[in-house]
Design an enzyme around this catalytic site. Structure first.
Site, PDB file in Angstrom:
ATOM      1  N   HIS A 118       0.869  -1.193   0.000  1.00 51.01           N
ATOM      2  CA  HIS A 118       0.000   0.000   0.000  1.00 51.01           C
ATOM      3  C   HIS A 118       0.896   1.230   0.000  1.00 51.01           C
ATOM      4  O   HIS A 118       1.956   1.234   0.614  1.00 51.01           O
ATOM      5  CB  HIS A 118      -0.894   0.015   1.244  1.00 51.01           C
ATOM      6  CG  HIS A 118      -2.082   0.907   1.093  1.00 51.01           C
ATOM      7  ND1 HIS A 118      -2.008   2.258   1.285  1.00 51.01           N
ATOM      8  CD2 HIS A 118      -3.359   0.647   0.727  1.00 51.01           C
ATOM      9  CE1 HIS A 118      -3.204   2.793   1.068  1.00 51.01           C
ATOM     10  NE2 HIS A 118      -4.040   1.838   0.721  1.00 51.01           N
ATOM     11  N   ASP A 124      -7.902  -5.251  -0.190  1.00 51.44           N
ATOM     12  CA  ASP A 124      -8.370  -6.150  -1.250  1.00 51.44           C
ATOM     13  C   ASP A 124      -8.054  -7.611  -0.987  1.00 51.44           C
ATOM     14  O   ASP A 124      -8.506  -8.482  -1.733  1.00 51.44           O
ATOM     15  CB  ASP A 124      -7.742  -5.730  -2.586  1.00 51.44           C
ATOM     16  CG  ASP A 124      -8.359  -4.433  -3.081  1.00 51.44           C
ATOM     17  OD1 ASP A 124      -7.617  -3.509  -3.429  1.00 51.44           O
ATOM     18  OD2 ASP A 124      -9.605  -4.344  -3.069  1.00 51.44           O
TER      19      ASP A 124
HETATM   20  C1  SDX Z   1      -6.320  -0.096  -2.998  1.00 53.41           C
HETATM   21  O1  SDX Z   1      -4.499   4.398  -2.157  1.00 53.41           O
HETATM   22  C2  SDX Z   1      -5.458   3.785  -1.512  1.00 53.41           C
HETATM   23  O2  SDX Z   1      -5.826   4.148  -0.453  1.00 53.41           O
HETATM   24  C3  SDX Z   1      -6.045   2.582  -2.255  1.00 53.41           C
HETATM   25  C4  SDX Z   1      -7.047   1.766  -1.467  1.00 53.41           C
HETATM   26  C5  SDX Z   1      -8.319   2.536  -1.222  1.00 53.41           C
HETATM   27  O3  SDX Z   1      -9.018   2.217  -0.260  1.00 53.41           O
HETATM   28  O4  SDX Z   1      -8.643   3.381  -2.084  1.00 53.41           O
HETATM   29  O5  SDX Z   1      -6.479   1.352  -0.241  1.00 53.41           O
HETATM   30  C6  SDX Z   1      -7.463   0.528  -2.260  1.00 53.41           C
HETATM   31  O6  SDX Z   1      -6.101   0.233  -4.144  1.00 53.41           O
HETATM   32  C7  SDX Z   1      -5.444  -1.085  -2.276  1.00 53.41           C
HETATM   33  C8  SDX Z   1      -4.239  -1.562  -3.148  1.00 53.41           C
HETATM   34  C9  SDX Z   1      -4.717  -2.674  -4.075  1.00 53.41           C
HETATM   35  N1  SDX Z   1      -3.668  -3.032  -5.017  1.00 53.41           N
HETATM   36  C10 SDX Z   1      -2.977  -4.204  -4.932  1.00 53.41           C
HETATM   37  O7  SDX Z   1      -3.154  -5.032  -4.037  1.00 53.41           O
HETATM   38  C11 SDX Z   1      -1.981  -4.418  -6.057  1.00 53.41           C
HETATM   39  C12 SDX Z   1      -0.642  -4.894  -5.489  1.00 53.41           C
HETATM   40  N2  SDX Z   1      -0.086  -3.770  -4.709  1.00 53.41           N
HETATM   41  C13 SDX Z   1       0.938  -2.990  -5.393  1.00 53.41           C
HETATM   42  O8  SDX Z   1       0.673  -2.766  -6.761  1.00 53.41           O
HETATM   43  C14 SDX Z   1       1.364  -1.749  -4.612  1.00 53.41           C
HETATM   44  O9  SDX Z   1       1.586  -2.139  -3.319  1.00 53.41           O
HETATM   45  C15 SDX Z   1       0.473  -0.521  -4.602  1.00 53.41           C
HETATM   46  C16 SDX Z   1       0.062  -0.088  -5.964  1.00 53.41           C
HETATM   47  C17 SDX Z   1      -0.753  -0.769  -3.787  1.00 53.41           C
HETATM   48  C18 SDX Z   1       1.274   0.597  -3.936  1.00 53.41           C
HETATM   49  O10 SDX Z   1       2.319   0.846  -4.784  1.00 53.41           O
HETATM   50  P1  SDX Z   1       3.473   1.923  -4.469  1.00 53.41           P
HETATM   51  O11 SDX Z   1       3.167   2.711  -3.254  1.00 53.41           O
HETATM   52  O12 SDX Z   1       3.729   2.677  -5.729  1.00 53.41           O
HETATM   53  O13 SDX Z   1       4.669   1.013  -4.061  1.00 53.41           O
HETATM   54  P2  SDX Z   1       5.873   0.687  -4.986  1.00 53.41           P
HETATM   55  O14 SDX Z   1       5.398   0.089  -6.290  1.00 53.41           O
HETATM   56  O15 SDX Z   1       6.734   1.913  -5.040  1.00 53.41           O
HETATM   57  O16 SDX Z   1       6.617  -0.476  -4.181  1.00 53.41           O
HETATM   58  C19 SDX Z   1       7.570  -0.174  -3.182  1.00 53.41           C
HETATM   59  C20 SDX Z   1       8.380  -1.459  -3.077  1.00 53.41           C
HETATM   60  C21 SDX Z   1       8.846  -1.963  -4.445  1.00 53.41           C
HETATM   61  O17 SDX Z   1      10.037  -2.715  -4.207  1.00 53.41           O
HETATM   62  P3  SDX Z   1      11.439  -2.043  -4.665  1.00 53.41           P
HETATM   63  O18 SDX Z   1      11.352  -1.779  -6.160  1.00 53.41           O
HETATM   64  O19 SDX Z   1      11.559  -0.748  -3.855  1.00 53.41           O
HETATM   65  O20 SDX Z   1      12.474  -3.088  -4.281  1.00 53.41           O
HETATM   66  O21 SDX Z   1       7.538  -2.505  -2.550  1.00 53.41           O
HETATM   67  C22 SDX Z   1       7.393  -3.526  -3.536  1.00 53.41           C
HETATM   68  C23 SDX Z   1       7.781  -2.907  -4.886  1.00 53.41           C
HETATM   69  O22 SDX Z   1       8.231  -3.927  -5.765  1.00 53.41           O
HETATM   70  N3  SDX Z   1       5.975  -3.908  -3.548  1.00 53.41           N
HETATM   71  C24 SDX Z   1       5.547  -5.156  -3.733  1.00 53.41           C
HETATM   72  C25 SDX Z   1       4.142  -5.075  -3.669  1.00 53.41           C
HETATM   73  N4  SDX Z   1       3.765  -3.812  -3.459  1.00 53.41           N
HETATM   74  C26 SDX Z   1       4.897  -3.079  -3.403  1.00 53.41           C
HETATM   75  N5  SDX Z   1       6.206  -6.307  -3.940  1.00 53.41           N
HETATM   76  C27 SDX Z   1       5.459  -7.424  -4.095  1.00 53.41           C
HETATM   77  N6  SDX Z   1       4.096  -7.438  -4.041  1.00 53.41           N
HETATM   78  C28 SDX Z   1       3.422  -6.281  -3.822  1.00 53.41           C
HETATM   79  N7  SDX Z   1       2.069  -6.308  -3.770  1.00 53.41           N
END
Ligand code: SDX
Length: 379
Positions: A262, A316
């Site tokens: 998140h 989710d």
């Molecule tokens: C919702 O914003 C809100 O409030 C949204 C929400 C709401 O109520 O409206 O809460 C609802 O959208 C929840 C999120 C649902 N999405 C998912 O479950 C999809 C999987 N999650 C990721 O895509 C991600 O965590 C996000 C999109 C939710 C957040 O992405 P960020 O903040 O841009 O994080 P990032 O991509 O910069 O990741 C930071 C690090 C990375 O590693 P490094 O490159 O720094 O080594 O964390 C890792 C990412 O690879 N990472 C994950 C991950 N999420 C982040 N690694 C593996 N699995 C994951 N799910």
């Protein structure tokens, strides 16, 4: 070009507005709607009462709640022209695309923009809260070749939606669990779809276009679309033994695991914890299935491997398990998220009208200047 702050991809940690609607403490895993903890609202409130709190800024008294419920009940039906339009949608279309199209179509009937008229604002709030569930259920019936089921005025908001979806009155426990799910999904500060709603609202367009923008944004798998992906992932993993190899492969391929991580929460999303207890309550009642065992194992394995990076379950992760147990098809999980989030989008729409300043950020230009035009014969 002088810029006030460094460029932040995804506007990470950049305030886009001042708001008093909800607050998220991502370090301690706290979510409040108008200052009230989400745990209290989930335990004691209803979705309609929570929507009133979010949109009008205070808990309604008995008369105010009764009037709001009655207004919503009165506006649940959709025009036959919208139903006829939905009959032309392909059965294979995703319900989020059907919802975005039909939400925008509402503007054809009600738009008459009068944003300075409180009665217009009130009507738009009631119509959108009332009609979005009817449109989701109507498309689901039509894609199966049936006529839409008319709302049942004897049923409350959550019960009526499940009735229109399945043609059967749900078990009271199922309706209560579903109503809590709507409360949990109603609002979450400036997430992508709410930001989309705010940007659209800032141009003073009609609220139906605002909601259509937000629905289109929520549909993405990185946002509201993740709940549907989680169930597909649990099906793909198939057994508890397959969890570790699945996670190791995802991490090796730098692929994100749906339902985890998140932008704000760096601990377990408080909504995930409440949804997990709702899932357990349903499983107690109706028997466990392997999805839940796999989900628990997945949470444990990912905490071990990615907990240090602040990757924990988000809203989710468990919601799909609950909806699946309620017999709801997985491609309706995100439309259900939209039904709930309409309350938050409308709250921010109203709040942005008061700000009355169009969103128009700047950029850091990285292109060239004074480039000559090359005639076609010389290219
Ligand atoms: C919702 O914003 C809100 O409030 C949204 C929400 C709401 O109520 O409206 O809460 C609802 O959208 C929840 C999120 C649902 N999405 C998912 O479950 C999809 C999987 N999650 C990721 O895509 C991600 O965590 C996000 C999109 C939710 C957040 O992405 P960020 O903040 O841009 O994080 P990032 O991509 O910069 O990741 C930071 C690090 C990375 O590693 P490094 O490159 O720094 O080594 O964390 C890792 C990412 O690879 N990472 C994950 C991950 N999420 C982040 N690694 C593996 N699995 C994951 N799910």
């Amino acid at each position: 070009i002088s810029t006030f702050c460094e460029y932040q991809p995804g506007l990470e940690n950049i305030p886009a507005t001042q708001s008093s609607i909800s607050c998220v403490d991502g370090i301690n895993g706290v979510l409040e709607y108008r200052g009230i903890r989400i745990e209290e609202l989930a335990a004691q409130s209803s979705f309609v009462e929570t929507a009133y709190l979010l949109i009008w800024g205070k808990l309604p008294n008995k008369a105010e709640l009764k009037q709001f419920q009655t207004d919503i009940l009165y506006h649940r039906r959709i025009k036959y022209r919208i139903r006829d339009m939905m009959k032309c949608f392909p059965e294979t279309g995703h319900p989020m695309d059907a919802l975005q199209t039909s939400a925008a179509a509402l503007g054809l009937f009600y738009s008459r923009r009068a944003l300075d008229n409180p009665e217009y604002i009130r009507k738009a709030v009631v119509r959108l809260l009332a009609k979005i569930p009817t449109m989701v259920a109507a498309f689901h019936q039509m894609r199966r070749g049936n006529d839409a089921i008319q709302p049942n005025d004897d049923l409350d908001y959550a019960t009526n939606f499940l009735y229109m979806l399945t043609e059967r009155k749900p078990h009271p426990i199922a309706a209560k669990v579903f109503d809590v799910c709507l409360t949990l999904h109603a609002e979450h500060t400036i997430n992508a779809s709410t930001f989309s709603a705010m940007v659209t609202a800032s141009t003073l367009t009609d609220p139906y276009g605002v909601i259509a923008s937000a629905v289109g944004t929520l549909a993405g798998p990185l946002h509201g679309g993740a709940n549907e992906e989680v169930l597909l992932m649990l099906e793909e993993i198939g057994s508890v033994e397959n969890v570790l190899p699945y996670v190791e492969a995802k991490i090796a391929n730098k692929q994100k695991i749906m339902g985890f991580g998140h932008r704000v929460y760096k601990v377990k999303d408080p909504r995930a914890s409440i949804l997990q207890s709702l899932a357990e309550q349903l499983f107690e009642e109706t028997g466990y299935d392997t999805y839940y065992e796999i989900a628990l194992e997945l949470e444990k394995v990912i905490e071990g491997k990615l907990g240090a990076k602040g990757i924990y379950p988000n809203v989710d992760f468990y919601s799909g398990l609950v909806y699946n147990k309620l017999g709801i098809p997985s491609d309706l999980f995100t439309p259900i998220f939209a039904i709930a989030r309409v309350a938050g989008w409308l709250a921010h729409w109203k709040e942005q009208l008061a700000v009355n300043r169009i969103f128009r950020p700047t950029q850091i230009y990285t292109g060239k200047h004074k480039v000559p035009y090359i005639p076609m014969k010389e290219r």
